[in-house]
Motif scaffolding. Structure first.
Motif, PDB file in Angstrom:
ATOM      1  N   PHE A   1      35.580  39.508  31.872  1.00  0.00           N
ATOM      2  CA  PHE A   1      36.505  38.456  32.307  1.00  0.00           C
ATOM      3  C   PHE A   1      36.204  37.144  31.580  1.00  0.00           C
ATOM      4  CE2 PHE A   1      35.894  41.336  35.957  1.00  0.00           C
ATOM      5  CZ  PHE A   1      37.202  41.747  36.165  1.00  0.00           C
TER       6      PHE A   1
ATOM      7  N   GLY B   1      48.906  30.376  38.556  1.00  0.00           N
ATOM      8  CA  GLY B   1      49.233  30.888  37.227  1.00  0.00           C
ATOM      9  C   GLY B   1      48.969  29.862  36.151  1.00  0.00           C
TER      10      GLY B   1
ATOM     11  N   ALA C   1      45.738  34.397  38.242  1.00  0.00           N
ATOM     12  CA  ALA C   1      46.937  35.178  38.582  1.00  0.00           C
ATOM     13  C   ALA C   1      47.689  35.653  37.343  1.00  0.00           C
ATOM     14  CB  ALA C   1      47.872  34.346  39.469  1.00  0.00           C
ATOM     15  N   VAL C   2      47.464  34.992  36.218  1.00  0.00           N
ATOM     16  CA  VAL C   2      48.182  35.383  35.002  1.00  0.00           C
ATOM     17  C   VAL C   2      47.209  35.845  33.921  1.00  0.00           C
ATOM     18  CG1 VAL C   2      50.277  34.060  35.379  1.00  0.00           C
ATOM     19  CG2 VAL C   2      48.329  32.949  34.302  1.00  0.00           C
TER      20      VAL C   2
ATOM     21  N   VAL D   1      31.048  42.592  34.116  1.00  0.00           N
ATOM     22  CA  VAL D   1      30.616  43.503  35.181  1.00  0.00           C
ATOM     23  C   VAL D   1      30.123  44.759  34.480  1.00  0.00           C
ATOM     24  CG1 VAL D   1      31.326  44.787  37.227  1.00  0.00           C
ATOM     25  CG2 VAL D   1      32.336  42.547  36.755  1.00  0.00           C
TER      26      VAL D   1
ATOM     27  N   TYR E   1      46.456  38.652  33.023  1.00  0.00           N
ATOM     28  CA  TYR E   1      46.898  39.831  32.269  1.00  0.00           C
ATOM     29  C   TYR E   1      48.270  39.689  31.623  1.00  0.00           C
ATOM     30  CZ  TYR E   1      42.721  41.794  34.073  1.00  0.00           C
ATOM     31  OH  TYR E   1      41.408  42.001  34.340  1.00  0.00           O
ATOM     32  N   ILE E   2      48.773  38.474  31.559  1.00  0.00           N
ATOM     33  CA  ILE E   2      50.020  38.338  30.810  1.00  0.00           C
ATOM     34  C   ILE E   2      49.679  37.978  29.366  1.00  0.00           C
ATOM     35  CG2 ILE E   2      51.211  37.638  32.929  1.00  0.00           C
ATOM     36  CD1 ILE E   2      51.597  34.869  31.725  1.00  0.00           C
TER      37      ILE E   2
ATOM     38  N   VAL F   1      45.729  39.031  26.234  1.00  0.00           N
ATOM     39  CA  VAL F   1      45.825  39.628  27.567  1.00  0.00           C
ATOM     40  C   VAL F   1      44.405  39.777  28.117  1.00  0.00           C
ATOM     41  CG1 VAL F   1      46.435  41.746  28.814  1.00  0.00           C
ATOM     42  CG2 VAL F   1      47.926  40.890  27.005  1.00  0.00           C
TER      43      VAL F   1
ATOM     44  N   ARG G   1      31.828  47.333  32.195  1.00  0.00           N
ATOM     45  CA  ARG G   1      32.884  48.041  32.906  1.00  0.00           C
ATOM     46  C   ARG G   1      34.148  47.182  32.856  1.00  0.00           C
ATOM     47  NH1 ARG G   1      32.494  51.168  37.572  1.00  0.00           N
ATOM     48  NH2 ARG G   1      34.141  50.924  39.102  1.00  0.00           N
ATOM     49  N   ALA G   2      33.946  45.884  32.974  1.00  0.00           N
ATOM     50  CA  ALA G   2      35.071  44.954  32.880  1.00  0.00           C
ATOM     51  C   ALA G   2      34.553  43.620  32.371  1.00  0.00           C
ATOM     52  CB  ALA G   2      35.724  44.775  34.240  1.00  0.00           C
TER      53      ALA G   2
END
Ligand code: SF4
Lengths: 609, 213
Positions: B204, B91, B13-14, B117, B16-17, B57, B201-202
């Motif tokens: 993680f 989070g 949930a976090v 991905v 991208y912080i 991030v 593409r992404a």
């Protein structure tokens, strides 16, 4: 379908779109009857700073039958991703598509956000025109809703007045309507009967040859002749959240906001907030201290700010700030006191501010000469400004910001030059203090916005200055400022011109807003996308002459687009005030003497103190 | 004054912080949880705390470390319970607490699991081959300068944990630390220059553990 998560690392501040913050509400959407989307037509950083949203989010989510989620305008980078991948605009809590909600409620804080509303509907795949819509209802409230007409074709219903007073009634009607499986129109008819709800499609507007309004008449038996705003009578008893969302990322106002009162007793004639929030209603210090305590415990915020139109007018400010400092100081929490007035800025108050944080001070004389300040009923004198400035400088402040408006009714060049003189006088105050006793680095900032006449104010009939006139005045002021320590900021005159169009606009502007969005207008209050020329093209293509709404003075017998909206202040009072303005005669504030504006009909607040 | 070291997770949930957001979240959670944090002197007092190695991030973690100066000696399990009760679900979550002095500068490596991905079909042999190379040069940007490094000299272990036609999961142990640090995204960038079918593409990443010298 594409997965939004695959794109998040490609946008600026992706946490704007991921939610999950402390204090955000988690419910099972399967277990509620109503899905409500609180929509803020600006980015997360701005919307999350908004007090009204915090109140309504908390209040609506207290209902077990409703889940209120948040939707913000995506910034351009995210918008592009959504469009390129055919992803719909979604709510932060569940990530569900906005289109599938029962009600989308937009808050109207400033006219320049109207294109964002249309853009958000478009991104959600919701029909832009109310008459084409099925499923979701789109409603709106907030200060700009007091002239709802420019959005009349777009919004299904407006909520006039203070949301916490009325939203539960609307949701009760909705729940019953949904259970009954009744036709769409039936719901609108049922809420049209609630005081404070305006359904624009239930009214027909006809026009005279000169373009002015000939009549506004209800076309549905459920529609009232006049729609009166709703207000909270006793703020101590009204809902106020004790737990609020604490964002992960930096937002514009990242702190506890403690609303100390609503309305303003002063009666400045240009000020819409001063009229539409009448009468003044205060919260008691006891209530506020309790709230502050819970909010500090529940949020962990490091700053608390008092919120009102004019903090120093709070009748028990001393008692409140003493109580607050007792809690905040040991915990290293800042206390901020914005919106001070120069006529009751005291030594005591300044001492308190210094104990919490040494930031700049802001005063708002609004006009440069006493004559013009009398015209606008800003009842402060040059002496008030001088003594406050001297006090502030001797108290260790070295920066003062002064707010003014250009383009006020009756303004002459002398008034414009008066702004420069006033700023010089303030700068001179600094040098009256001994060198050892004053802080270094004098800075006086003169900030001049352009006056936009607003509905429901004494100046609602007045002509707005043209862009050319405003730009000439800006230049005159810039050239009149000589002192090196004075900085001058001014607003883009064309933005105020556009604001003026929509501020006093009628429902013929709905098509303009839609056409503007199609042409790519959005975030008009942001420099990044704003283009005045594009707007002019839109007006031209829609056959609308913007000057009709701005630079044209109205006569007292013209039907104004918002005349069927009743904010509780009589037209008579506004006319009286306008006449007094022309003679530069002032009106005492509510606490000195009631001027019979009509707002005592709400049965509460300052009128009965 | 005592130094309290917390191990915490940065959850999905976090993801991208940023680091400053994590810091701010901690300060506020500690205030909500009424942990007796020591504040610095001066006009703008702030909580005295140090993070082992800022997390970027887009990266989650199961092993973040932060040292917090406390004025008292709160009970460790109590600190964990109280903090977690004051942090949003999904989070940040505190998983361990201890009183220790082991310096963060002894961190030399970190282990990551990275989910990638892909755009287009992925040929897993490409990736195995890339991971077996001796040298893949890539530009590494730091605050001050851009330098070219051999990423393979900074990958100490690597393994393909799983894959599909369009995604792959890698485990790597790479250089880490406050003086020289390799970000997992840089590993992916380097690999995609060497593996033809790899076109992320992404990405993680999740930091799994720190390795101390
Ligand atoms: S009725 Fe009188 S006291 Fe009440 S708001 Fe109007 S002017 Fe003020």
């Amino acid at each position: 379908m594409a997965d939004i998560r695959h794109f998040l690392s490609k946008v600026e501040k992706p946490a704007r779109y991921t939610g999950g913050e402390w204090g955000s509400v988690i419910k099972d959407p399967e277990k509620v009857d109503i899905r409500f989307a609180f929509c803020f037509p600006d980015i997360y950083d701005v919307g999350m700073s908004h007090l009204g949203m915090k109140i309504l989010y908390g209040l609506i989510n207290e209902r077990p039958d409703t889940y209120c989620e948040r939707v913000f305008a995506p910034w351009a980078d995210m918008e592009q991703i959504l469009r390129e991948n055919s992803l719909p605009l979604f709510a932060l809590e569940t990530g569900d598509s906005l289109k599938d909600f029962d009600i989308a409620g937009f808050t109207l804080q400033y006219e320049m956000s109207y294109t964002n509303i249309v853009n958000m509907l478009d991104l959600a795949g919701i029909p832009l025109l109310s008459r084409d819509r099925e499923g979701i209802f789109v409603c709106a409230g907030g200060p700009c809703a007091y002239n709802p007409e420019p959005l009349a074709d777009i919004i299904d219903f407006f909520i006039l007045g203070e949301g916490e007073e009325i939203i539960n009634e609307v949701l009760d009607v909705f729940a019953a309507w949904k259970r009954a499986n009744a036709p769409r129109k039936r719901f609108l008819e049922q809420i049209a009967e609630l005081e404070g709800v305006y359904v624009p499609s239930f009214y027909d507007v006809s026009y005279n040859e000169d373009g002015t309004i000939a009549s506004v008449s209800p076309n549905n038996p459920a529609a009232k002749e006049k729609i009166k705003k709703r207000i909270v009578k006793d703020l101590d008893k009204a809902y106020y959240p004790e737990k609020i969302i604490v964002p992960y990322t930096d937002i514009v106002h990242d702190r506890i906001m403690l609303e100390i009162f609503r309305g303003c007793s002063r009666g400045c004639r240009f000020c819409q907030a001063g009229i539409i929030y009448r009468p003044v209603r205060e919260k008691s210090p006891e209530k506020l201290l309790n709230l502050a305590d819970s909010l500090i415990k529940n949020t962990g915020y490091e700053e608390i700010s008092l919120v009102s139109l004019s903090s120093s007018d709070y009748t028990r400010l001393g008692c409140l700030t003493d109580g607050l400092l007792k809690v905040t100081e040991p915990k290293n929490i800042n206390l901020a006191l914005p919106s001070l007035r120069v006529d009751n800025f005291s030594m005591e108050l300044m001492e308190k501010m210094r104990r919490v944080r040494k930031s700049g001070l802001t005063f708002a004389p609004e006009a440069g000469t006493q004559r013009l300040r009398n015209v606008i009923n800003k009842n402060i004198t040059e002496e008030d400004i001088r003594s406050s400035a001297t006090l502030a400088f001797s108290g260790g402040f070295s920066g003062i910001k002064l707010y003014f408006m250009l383009g006020l009714p009756t303004e002459t060049d002398e008034d414009v030059i008066g702004i420069a003189n006033l700023a010089e006088m303030v700068a001179d105050c600094y040098f009256t203090i001994q060198k050892e006793k004053r802080a270094r680095g004098l800075s006086v900032t003169v900030s001049a916005s352009c006056f936009v006449p607003k509905p429901h104010t004494p100046f609602q009939w007045e002509a707005q200055d043209s862009i050319e006139v405003l730009e000439r005045k800006q230049k005159l002021l810039r050239d009149s400022i000589k002192h090196r320590a004075i900085r001058f900021n001014w607003h883009e005159a064309s933005v105020s011109y556009l604001e003026g169009v929509f501020s006093r606009g009628d429902r013929r502007l709905s098509k303009v807003i839609i056409a503007a969005q199609k042409k790519g207008c959005k975030f008009d209050s942001w420099h990044d996308f704003y283009s005045f020329d594009r707007w002019l093209e839109v007006f031209d293509e829609c056959g609308v002459v913007p000057d009709f709404y701005t630079t044209r003075a109205r006569s007292y017998d013209e039907i104004l687009p918002w005349d069927h909206i009743d904010v509780g202040v009589s037209r008579d009072f506004l006319m009286r005030e306008n006449e007094k303005a022309k003679k530069a005669v002032t009106t005492p504030q509510c606490r000195e003497q009631c001027s019979g504006c009509g707002a005592n009909s709400f049965g509460g607040g300052v009128c009965f103190e | 004054m005592n130094k309290l070291r917390l191990t915490f997770e940065k959850g999905e949930a976090v993801r991208y912080i940023g680091h400053l957001d994590v810091l701010r979240t901690f300060v506020r959670a500690m205030r909500r949880a009424e942990i007796p944090v020591k504040y610095s002197e001066g006009f703008n007092p702030h909580a005295v705390m140090t993070f082992a190695l800022p997390l970027g991030v887009g990266v989650t973690s199961e092993c973040e470390l932060v040292d917090i100066a406390v004025t008292d000696e709160p009970h460790l399990s109590d600190v964990i319970t109280r903090l977690n009760a004051n942090l949003a679900p999904g989070g940040i979550k505190v998983v361990a607490a201890e009183y220790t002095d082991r310096p963060f500068r002894e961190i030399i490596r970190a282990e990551y699991v990275i989910d990638i991905v892909n755009n287009g079909r992925l040929n897993i042999d490409d990736i195995s081959a890339a991971l077996a190379q001796k040298e893949i040069l890539i530009e590494k940007k730091s605050k001050k300068k851009v330098s070219e490094i051999n990423i393979m000299e900074n990958i100490f272990e690597s393994e393909i944990l799983g894959y599909t036609d369009f995604s792959v999961r890698l485990r790597v142990v790479i250089s880490a630390g406050n003086t020289f640090n390799i970000k997992p995204q840089l590993v992916c960038d380097a690999l995609s220059t060497a593996a033809e079918s790899l076109n992320p593409r992404a990405v993680f990443p999740c930091r799994k553990r720190f390795i101390f010298a």
